[in-house]
Design an enzyme around this catalytic site. Structure first.
Site, PDB file in Angstrom:
ATOM      1  N   ILE A  70       2.510  18.667   8.365  1.00  0.00           N
ATOM      2  CA  ILE A  70       3.180  18.612   7.062  1.00  0.00           C
ATOM      3  C   ILE A  70       4.229  19.715   6.949  1.00  0.00           C
ATOM      4  CG2 ILE A  70       1.369  17.398   5.774  1.00  0.00           C
ATOM      5  CD1 ILE A  70       0.509  20.154   4.656  1.00  0.00           C
ATOM      6  N   ASP A  76       4.047   0.661  12.342  1.00  0.00           N
ATOM      7  CA  ASP A  76       2.827   0.039  11.813  1.00  0.00           C
ATOM      8  C   ASP A  76       2.630  -1.386  12.334  1.00  0.00           C
ATOM      9  OD1 ASP A  76       2.251   2.315  10.476  1.00  0.00           O
ATOM     10  OD2 ASP A  76       2.612   1.554   8.465  1.00  0.00           O
ATOM     11  N   ARG A  86      -0.404  14.842  12.883  1.00  0.00           N
ATOM     12  CA  ARG A  86       0.415  14.516  11.698  1.00  0.00           C
ATOM     13  C   ARG A  86       0.588  15.760  10.859  1.00  0.00           C
ATOM     14  NH1 ARG A  86      -1.353   8.626   9.631  1.00  0.00           N
ATOM     15  NH2 ARG A  86       0.675   8.751   8.627  1.00  0.00           N
ATOM     16  N   LYS A 102       0.837  -1.213   0.000  1.00  0.00           N
ATOM     17  CA  LYS A 102       0.000   0.000   0.000  1.00  0.00           C
ATOM     18  C   LYS A 102       0.868   1.258   0.000  1.00  0.00           C
ATOM     19  CE  LYS A 102      -1.833   1.758   4.057  1.00  0.00           C
ATOM     20  NZ  LYS A 102      -1.646   3.216   4.138  1.00  0.00           N
ATOM     21  N   ASN A 103       1.848   1.271   0.903  1.00  0.00           N
ATOM     22  CA  ASN A 103       2.619   2.505   1.083  1.00  0.00           C
ATOM     23  C   ASN A 103       3.621   2.761  -0.026  1.00  0.00           C
ATOM     24  OD1 ASN A 103       1.129   3.030   3.306  1.00  0.00           O
ATOM     25  ND2 ASN A 103       2.712   2.487   4.795  1.00  0.00           N
TER      26      ASN A 103
HETATM   27  C1  UD1 Z   1       4.042   6.818   6.622  1.00  0.00           C
HETATM   28  C2  UD1 Z   1       3.119   5.615   6.438  1.00  0.00           C
HETATM   29  C3  UD1 Z   1       2.545   5.169   7.769  1.00  0.00           C
HETATM   30  C4  UD1 Z   1       3.653   4.942   8.773  1.00  0.00           C
HETATM   31  C5  UD1 Z   1       4.544   6.159   8.873  1.00  0.00           C
HETATM   32  C6  UD1 Z   1       5.751   5.934   9.774  1.00  0.00           C
HETATM   33  C7  UD1 Z   1       2.201   5.987   4.253  1.00  0.00           C
HETATM   34  C8  UD1 Z   1       1.001   6.303   3.433  1.00  0.00           C
HETATM   35  N1  UD1 Z   1       2.026   5.997   5.553  1.00  0.00           N
HETATM   36  O1  UD1 Z   1       3.254   7.906   7.080  1.00  0.00           O
HETATM   37  O2  UD1 Z   1       1.815   3.953   7.547  1.00  0.00           O
HETATM   38  O3  UD1 Z   1       3.073   4.674  10.047  1.00  0.00           O
HETATM   39  O4  UD1 Z   1       5.059   6.496   7.565  1.00  0.00           O
HETATM   40  O5  UD1 Z   1       6.508   4.852   9.324  1.00  0.00           O
HETATM   41  O6  UD1 Z   1       3.280   5.728   3.731  1.00  0.00           O
HETATM   42  N2  UD1 Z   1       6.040  14.664  10.927  1.00  0.00           N
HETATM   43  C9  UD1 Z   1       6.127  15.999  11.236  1.00  0.00           C
HETATM   44  N3  UD1 Z   1       6.118  16.902  10.201  1.00  0.00           N
HETATM   45  C10 UD1 Z   1       6.033  16.505   8.890  1.00  0.00           C
HETATM   46  C11 UD1 Z   1       5.944  15.130   8.595  1.00  0.00           C
HETATM   47  C12 UD1 Z   1       5.954  14.222   9.640  1.00  0.00           C
HETATM   48  O7  UD1 Z   1       6.207  16.391  12.398  1.00  0.00           O
HETATM   49  O8  UD1 Z   1       6.025  17.374   8.003  1.00  0.00           O
HETATM   50  C13 UD1 Z   1       6.015  13.674  12.027  1.00  0.00           C
HETATM   51  C14 UD1 Z   1       4.653  12.974  12.119  1.00  0.00           C
HETATM   52  O9  UD1 Z   1       3.740  13.724  12.880  1.00  0.00           O
HETATM   53  C15 UD1 Z   1       5.029  11.659  12.776  1.00  0.00           C
HETATM   54  C16 UD1 Z   1       6.432  11.379  12.219  1.00  0.00           C
HETATM   55  O10 UD1 Z   1       6.923  12.626  11.739  1.00  0.00           O
HETATM   56  O11 UD1 Z   1       5.089  11.809  14.165  1.00  0.00           O
HETATM   57  C17 UD1 Z   1       6.475  10.335  11.133  1.00  0.00           C
HETATM   58  O12 UD1 Z   1       5.736  10.774  10.026  1.00  0.00           O
HETATM   59  P1  UD1 Z   1       6.050  10.321   8.525  1.00  0.00           P
HETATM   60  O13 UD1 Z   1       7.295   9.506   8.491  1.00  0.00           O
HETATM   61  O14 UD1 Z   1       5.958  11.531   7.676  1.00  0.00           O
HETATM   62  O15 UD1 Z   1       4.833   9.362   8.246  1.00  0.00           O
HETATM   63  P2  UD1 Z   1       3.862   9.378   6.993  1.00  0.00           P
HETATM   64  O16 UD1 Z   1       4.653   9.522   5.752  1.00  0.00           O
HETATM   65  O17 UD1 Z   1       2.741  10.296   7.254  1.00  0.00           O
END
Ligand code: UD1
Length: 423
Positions: free
Chosen positions: A125, A311, A123, A22-23
């Site tokens: 961005i 996950d 979460r 999926k990811n």
């Molecule tokens: C992806 C996966 C998700 C998995 C996660 C961590 C997908 C669709 N989803 O989510 O299943 O659980 O990786 O392995 O691929 N953060 C910030 N600022 C940002 C971006 C992230 O503070 O701009 C923080 C988030 O709040 C979180 C951490 O970083 O606490 C990890 O996030 P990230 O690695 O970005 O996860 P996703 O890509 O959203």
């Protein structure tokens, strides 16, 4: 509302095949925005999130055809006339924001709904946006949307040096895609290293991108003029593989998970061996049995890859809840990822939460109960608990599970589980 009804107690045995990741699939679909011509993806899982990403792309103006039987997706993005990822799709699936990097790179503008929190925590961005900014965009927030465009609305993104505060997967992917059509070279330091990042880079390279270092801390991308659509096979899903392997570890006699890539899940498999689970690894499969023990409690800390995957944390918790002694799970990636614990305790588990630690005292068995899936992996974890529980377990809100697992109930039935989907 559909639910899973599980009659626990039947030991699992047999072979189960892992679907495409999926990811990875979602990101490859977003990346198709960068290419002229046709993109064809194979081994795409037939799950709700793929439907949502197809909807996002269609909203932009792309042509997307899903062949459910073949697990293929064909995408053509020449018709893109809109640059907005709308709130109703972003709130359904956060990965919708992954269209931002490709849209900025190819068309110079994007309007994307800010995702907000979800059931596993806040979460943000900010890291995505900081990266875009260093590459020459200006942005503002209005009515819940980020509007971003290349400064003064002309030219292309510029390659830049980007130091991520945290190896965010999403930010790494969004920036890597944005850099593909930028002017000059982009360097991403402290990049995420998950195998899905490598899969995305390989796909982009097959479209003509110049990327080096994916899977390591530092990724170098040299911008190119155009990218061309390509055909690509999505990698196997390690989280799905880990879920079925854990099912075998909780309640399996002899389960073979075909398509499980052991080299992508080393820490997870090491933990299972430490517990005393029988694991046999070969090239693209993992064979697992609970065996007779002795079993040992273990401690697990989630971390970005190659650390223990967050996950698989709720799924591992179910296994640890059946292992004598005290195990501690420390969640370091998402602050709110223990929402499933109260539900699991209602089934007889003994887990206490202390900040970002879960203190787990192993119990002999679970007892079936009506429970609610609060997110994708938590939902899968509750189903696994139901397999071992005495009596009936009903898991409601299974739309969460269907977002990310292809035919979850059918695959579990195939290895002997007594599980039924009831609409
Ligand atoms: C992806 C996966 C998700 C998995 C996660 C961590 C997908 C669709 N989803 O989510 O299943 O659980 O990786 O392995 O691929 N953060 C910030 N600022 C940002 C971006 C992230 O503070 O701009 C923080 C988030 O709040 C979180 C951490 O970083 O606490 C990890 O996030 P990230 O690695 O970005 O996860 P996703 O890509 O959203």
């Amino acid at each position: 509302m559909a639910k899973f009804v599980i009659n626990g107690g039947k030991k699992l045995t047999g072979r189960v095949k892992v679907s495409g990741a999926k990811n990875s699939a979602l990101k490859l679909m977003a990346a198709s925005i960068l290419a002229t011509g046709k993109t064809v993806l194979e081994n795409v899982p037939q799950i709700e999130d793929v439907q949502t990403m197809a909807q996002v792309l269609r909203t932009l103006g792309a042509r997307v055809e899903l062949d459910q039987e073949k697990g293929a997706v064909e995408i053509e993005t020449g018709g893109i006339r809109s640059f907005e990822a709308p709130y109703q799709l972003v709130r359904k699936m956060r990965a919708s924001i992954l269209v931002a990097g490709p849209l900025l790179s190819r068309f110079g503008k994007v309007k994307v709904a800010v995702p907000g929190g979800c059931n596993i925590g806040s979460r943000q961005i900010d890291l995505h946006l900081k990266g875009f900014e260093v590459m020459g965009t200006e942005s503002f927030l209005e009515h819940g949307y980020v509007h971003a465009r290349i400064k003064n609305g002309i030219g292309k993104l510029s390659g830049a040096l980007i130091d991520l505060d945290f190896p965010s997967r999403g930010a790494t992917e969004n920036i890597m895609m944005a850099a593909c059509l930028a002017k000059g070279k982009t360097v991403i330091n402290n990049a995420a290293k998950e195998p899905e990042i490598v899969d995305l880079a390989n796909f982009l390279i097959s479209m003509g991108a110049d990327i080096e270092g994916a899977g390591r801390d530092c990724i170098n991308i040299k911008g190119t003029g155009t990218l061309k659509g390509a055909s690509y096979r999505v990698m196997a899903d390690s989280i799905e593989a880990g879920t079925f392997i854990t099912a075998g570890a909780i309640w399996g006699r002899d389960v073979t998970v075909e398509g499980a890539l052991a080299h992508n899940m080393e820490i997870f498999l090491t933990k299972l061996k430490e517990i005393g689970i029988d694991i046999e690894v070969s090239k693209d499969k993992v064979r697992v049995s609970r065996g007779e023990g002795p079993f040992r409690s273990v401690h697990v800390s989630t971390l970005p890859y190659p650390g223990f995957p967050t996950d698989l944390q709720p799924i591992m918790a179910v296994l640890l809840a059946t292992i004598p002694g005290i195990s501690i799970i420390t969640e370091n990636v998402f602050e709110n990822r223990f929402m499933y614990v109260d539900e699991l305790n209602r089934m007889g588990a003994n887990i206490k939460i202390d900040g970002h630690h879960a203190i787990i005292r192993g119990v002999e068995s679970f007892s079936g109960a009506p429970v609610t899936a609060c997110d994708l992996r938590a939902g899968a974890a509750l189903v696994l608990a139901g397999l071992k529980a005495e009596g009936l377990t009903e898991v409601v809100d299974i739309f969460h599970i269907q977002r990310g697992y292809e035919c979850f109930d059918e695959k579990l039935s195939k290895i002997g589980a007594n599980i039924m989907k009831v609409d």
